[in-house]
Write a protein that holds these residues in place. Structure first.
Motif, PDB file in Angstrom:
ATOM      1  N   GLY A  15      41.794   3.191 -15.518  1.00 18.50           N
ATOM      2  CA  GLY A  15      40.669   2.559 -14.833  1.00 18.50           C
ATOM      3  C   GLY A  15      40.897   2.416 -13.343  1.00 18.50           C
ATOM      4  N   ILE A 129      34.965   7.315 -16.729  1.00 16.44           N
ATOM      5  CA  ILE A 129      34.811   5.932 -17.179  1.00 16.44           C
ATOM      6  C   ILE A 129      34.064   5.903 -18.505  1.00 16.44           C
ATOM      7  N   TRP A 141      34.255  -1.759 -16.180  1.00 18.98           N
ATOM      8  CA  TRP A 141      34.734  -0.790 -15.189  1.00 18.98           C
ATOM      9  C   TRP A 141      33.594  -0.248 -14.338  1.00 18.98           C
TER      10      TRP A 141
END
Length: 394
Positions: A15, A129, A141
């Motif tokens: 992330g 993502i 995220w």
């Protein structure tokens, strides 16, 4: 040819790597803003420099708008990780190139090439993502991506100013070398997600244009709402009287913080992602635009401009999550490419759209009131849509 896909579970390392990559396209423009006067002075003798020099700064945004759909299509065909790594390396190469160039047209060509690889980086940062995370983790995220980008813009403008002060008009171009360590970390920490292999039937289905194109069009409108305030903040504040560059910079930082706060507010309400949050964000933006026009003083106008940015910070991750939820993994690259392209097209066209409306309406204030009215109408329509449609599944 897609490389061997790994059935791994992504976590915070992946992330944070994607957050770092997503900052690079933002850096491509904002880090050069402080040296724009220096570049204008340096190339004053070039015919049309008053147009060409700003274009050198903004042309990467147009390239992202044009090439993001192609980048997304390619990522669905050949995979994500290797495209990301090579794009980061090329970003550093094309980004630093103007440091060695003295010809304005060569600099513009280098910036065009930079924009092409930015399209890949920005699209894949978003796509990955979606590949790595699901549900609430994905929305967290997404919100962080928008928030970090807004805060990073404040820091990068300051760093660009320091480098310009120390090294002249080419100083900020050294920042592009940051892509090299990020590429190394990405090569170690990222992995090719197991996505298309799990959905072979879906990969052969027709792309859901009827779903994605309306969401891309709405994203374009949200982008116009957002970038109009951020790009035109100086003229907006000057409607209340003389404003110093320091004040514009301070209130601009406030607006970026408001975007980040709006993104975190989205995370708290992400279960309502879709028309409902769009309606709330448009209503907030409508109030902000009306306040910008009607408020009598500088601080009040700045506060309402920040309110527009808060609404934008709520809407941008909402639209991204909404689009992502509407796509199967095998088509996520193409869908996110269209989404990214529409958003960056709004960034490029926002000043032109406002200029057109100001000419038709007769003044900047009247044009902004049209924006307030349009956002209000959009909020009502989105609320009706929210009542008539069930919430999207994650």
């Amino acid at each position: 040819m897609i490389e061997k896909q790994e059935a791994r579970e992504a976590g915070k390392p992946q992330g944070f790597i994607l957050l770092a990559t997503a900052v690079l396209p933002i850096m491509a423009i904002v880090s050069l803003i402080p040296v724009l006067p220096l570049l204008l002075g340096e190339f004053a003798g070039v015919p049309g420099s008053e147009f060409l020099v700003p274009m050198a700064l903004t042309i990467p945004a147009l390239c992202v708008a044009l090439f993001s759909p192609v980048a997304g299509w390619l990522s669905d065909r050949i995979g994500r990780k290797q495209m990301m790594i090579w794009s980061l390396v090329l970003y550093a190469a094309f980004g630093i190139l103007p440091w060695f160039l003295d010809d304005l047209f060569q600099i513009i060509a280098a910036r065009f090439a930079l924009g092409v690889v930015e399209a890949v980086i920005m699209t894949l940062a978003t796509v990955l993502i979606g590949d790595y995370f699901a549900g609430e983790r994905r929305e967290r995220w997404i919100a962080l991506q928008i928030a970090v980008g807004s805060v990073a813009a404040i820091v990068l403008i300051a760093i660009g100013g320091v480098l310009g002060e120390l090294l002249g008009s080419r100083g900020p171009f050294l920042l592009y070398l940051l892509a090299l360590p990020i590429a190394l970390i990405a090569a170690i920490g990222l992995f090719e997600p197991a996505r298309a292999a799990a959905e072979p039937a879906l990969a052969k289905q027709a792309f859901p244009f009827r779903v994605i194109l309306p969401l891309a069009a709405i994203t374009f409108g949200v982008g116009i709402i957002f970038y109009t305030v951020t790009v035109q903040l100086g003229p907006i504040l000057e409607a209340s009287g003389p404003v110093s560059p320091a004040q514009i910079g301070l209130f601009g930082a406030l607006c970026n913080v408001a975007v980040a706060i709006g993104s975190f507010a989205f995370h708290r309400s992400s279960k309502s992602a879709g028309p409902k949050l769009l309606s709330v964000g448009l209503a907030v933006a409508s109030l902000g635009y009306a306040g910008v026009v009607l408020a009598p003083g500088l601080f009040a106008k700045a506060g309402f401009a920040a309110l527009v940015c808060f609404g934008s910070g709520l809407m941008l991750p909402n639209m991204l999550a909404w689009a992502m939820r509407s796509l199967p993994a095998a088509m996520r690259g193409r869908g996110m490419g269209l989404w990214t392209g529409s958003f960056f097209l709004a960034q490029f066209l926002a000043p032109l759209v406002l200029a057109a409306f100001s000419g038709l309406a007769g003044s900047l204030s009247q044009a902004l009131m049209i924006y307030a009215f349009a956002a209000g109408i959009g909020a009502v329509l989105a609320m009706f849509s929210a009542r008539s449609k069930p919430r999207l599944a994650t």
